[in-house]
Design a protein around this motif. Sequence first.
Motif, mmCIF file in Angstrom:
data_model
loop_
_atom_site.group_PDB
_atom_site.id
_atom_site.type_symbol
_atom_site.label_atom_id
_atom_site.label_comp_id
_atom_site.label_asym_id
_atom_site.label_seq_id
_atom_site.Cartn_x
_atom_site.Cartn_y
_atom_site.Cartn_z
ATOM 1 N N ASP A 41 9.121 2.253 7.967
ATOM 2 C CA ASP A 41 9.307 0.888 7.496
ATOM 3 C C ASP A 41 8.840 -0.083 8.582
ATOM 4 O O ASP A 41 9.602 -0.452 9.458
ATOM 5 N N VAL A 42 7.547 -0.410 8.575
ATOM 6 C CA VAL A 42 7.029 -1.336 9.595
ATOM 7 C C VAL A 42 6.290 -2.486 8.938
ATOM 8 O O VAL A 42 5.620 -2.296 7.921
ATOM 9 N N GLY A 102 -5.394 -2.913 -0.885
ATOM 10 C CA GLY A 102 -4.606 -4.146 -0.882
ATOM 11 C C GLY A 102 -3.149 -3.930 -1.265
ATOM 12 O O GLY A 102 -2.286 -4.732 -0.909
ATOM 13 N N SER A 103 -2.854 -2.844 -1.990
ATOM 14 C CA SER A 103 -1.466 -2.640 -2.406
ATOM 15 C C SER A 103 -0.724 -1.653 -1.494
ATOM 16 O O SER A 103 0.436 -1.338 -1.731
ATOM 17 N N TRP A 104 -1.412 -1.130 -0.445
ATOM 18 C CA TRP A 104 -0.725 -0.226 0.493
ATOM 19 C C TRP A 104 0.163 -1.062 1.422
ATOM 20 O O TRP A 104 -0.189 -2.178 1.783
ATOM 21 N N THR A 105 1.283 -0.512 1.843
ATOM 22 C CA THR A 105 2.104 -1.204 2.844
ATOM 23 C C THR A 105 1.537 -0.902 4.233
ATOM 24 O O THR A 105 0.767 0.043 4.417
ATOM 25 N N ASP A 106 1.949 -1.707 5.223
ATOM 26 C CA ASP A 106 1.498 -1.469 6.606
ATOM 27 C C ASP A 106 1.890 -0.056 7.045
ATOM 28 O O ASP A 106 1.108 0.647 7.694
ATOM 29 N N PRO A 183 7.636 10.389 15.093
ATOM 30 C CA PRO A 183 8.305 9.089 15.176
ATOM 31 C C PRO A 183 8.344 8.554 16.612
ATOM 32 O O PRO A 183 8.696 7.408 16.842
ATOM 33 N N LYS A 184 7.944 9.405 17.569
ATOM 34 C CA LYS A 184 7.957 8.970 18.975
ATOM 35 C C LYS A 184 6.908 7.890 19.219
ATOM 36 O O LYS A 184 5.804 7.949 18.666
#
Length: 326
Positions: A41-42, A102-106, A183-184
């Motif tokens: 979630d960024v 365009g519809s992808w999240t960061d 995740p590091k």
Amino acid sequence: MKKALKIVGFCFGGMLLLLAGFCAYVVAVGVPTYDPPTIPDVTVERTPARIARGEVIAQIQCMACHADNQNRLTGKYMAEAPPIFGKLYSKNITQDKEKGIGSWTDGEIMYFLRTGIRRDGSYAPVMPQYPNMADEDLKSVVAWLRSDRFPVQPTREEAPPTELSFVSLLLTHTLMKPLAYSPKLIALPDTTDPVALGRYTADAIGDCYGCHSGDMIDQSKTEPEKSKGYYGGGIEMKDEAGKSVLTANLTFDQQTGIARKYTKEQFIRVVKLGVRPDGSILRQPMFPRPMLSDNEVGAIYEYLKTVPKIKNDIAQKTAEVQLAEK
Ligand code: HEC
Ligand code: HEC
């Protein structure tokens, strides 16, 4: 004796059957899919500094494979890929919501660039992964993709779908796999240490080893230095006219490496401008990289000095390939 032969024959026949079954399975399944991932979630803040840095990385990476001849990231035919892998096309990665990303999240973009896995679990085998790119640089790429720069403005044009060869399909069931998402935090290199900066620029940003090693498949994206023939070169590629061109041996081997050819200044010039000391021009797919700073390219030179030397005479191999082409 006869009995033994019979058993060997049965085993052999059985193996062939298994192999045929596996091949049929590979063709039926196509590229394997994976479980839909948990996307980080960024939200990337789009600062001018990030957009500028993202543009450098895009020019060195994304543009080469995704830009059409008007410099828009509509996707295109990947002419330099050896035909044995099939007919490869890249994709529209402009801000168009339907044809592009365009519809992808960061987070989805960052996850994909590190692993090769889309949000639905599908895997993009041809697209390089960037597991060692620092978080900050990855965010810069995202900021640039979301910016008001010309190449990423929405357009509905797109390239045809990729037709993977059987060899490629087989690879996606054996050697080519998505990478795990770590995740590091991956930190930027210490820019005051030329060897660290050079290694990062060459391996994590430039993907120089991807072409300048001994094999396109036997490579480690997470630990590039474990790639077969790391920086020893010799991979056969096609230039724009469809003629064979072999990648150079960038190690400092005294007889066959580039060390005997280039001073640091000459190396910076050939990498940034594509011109050798004798005035000859480097052929595609080795394009000039003026977007890198002298400091970064000089650092690559310092790093290459520390890479294990490999004896690989590219000039002689090129002569052999040219002879066979005649
Ligand atoms: C060596 C060529 C190459 C480079 C370099 C490259 N790409 Fe790709 N990219 C591809 C190909 C080919 C595909 C299609 C993948 C497939 O179908 O297997 C793709 C697919 C994608 C996709 C998925 C699009 C979709 O609709 O599924 C995204 C997003 C993407 N690339 C972004 C980037 C970004 C951002 C960069 C630069 C950091 C980049 N690519 C660099 C070749 C490349
Ligand atoms: C897409 C594949 C590809 C990538 C990526 C790539 N190269 Fe190359 N490179 C080549 C090929 C092919 C040649 C040979 C060109 C020729 O003979 O005209 C070459 C030639 C060179 C040469 C010239 C050597 C000589 O014989 O004079 C240097 C130096 C070089 N590359 C450095 C780099 C560096 C540094 C990077 C990363 C920033 C890089 N290359 C990335 C394919 C690539």
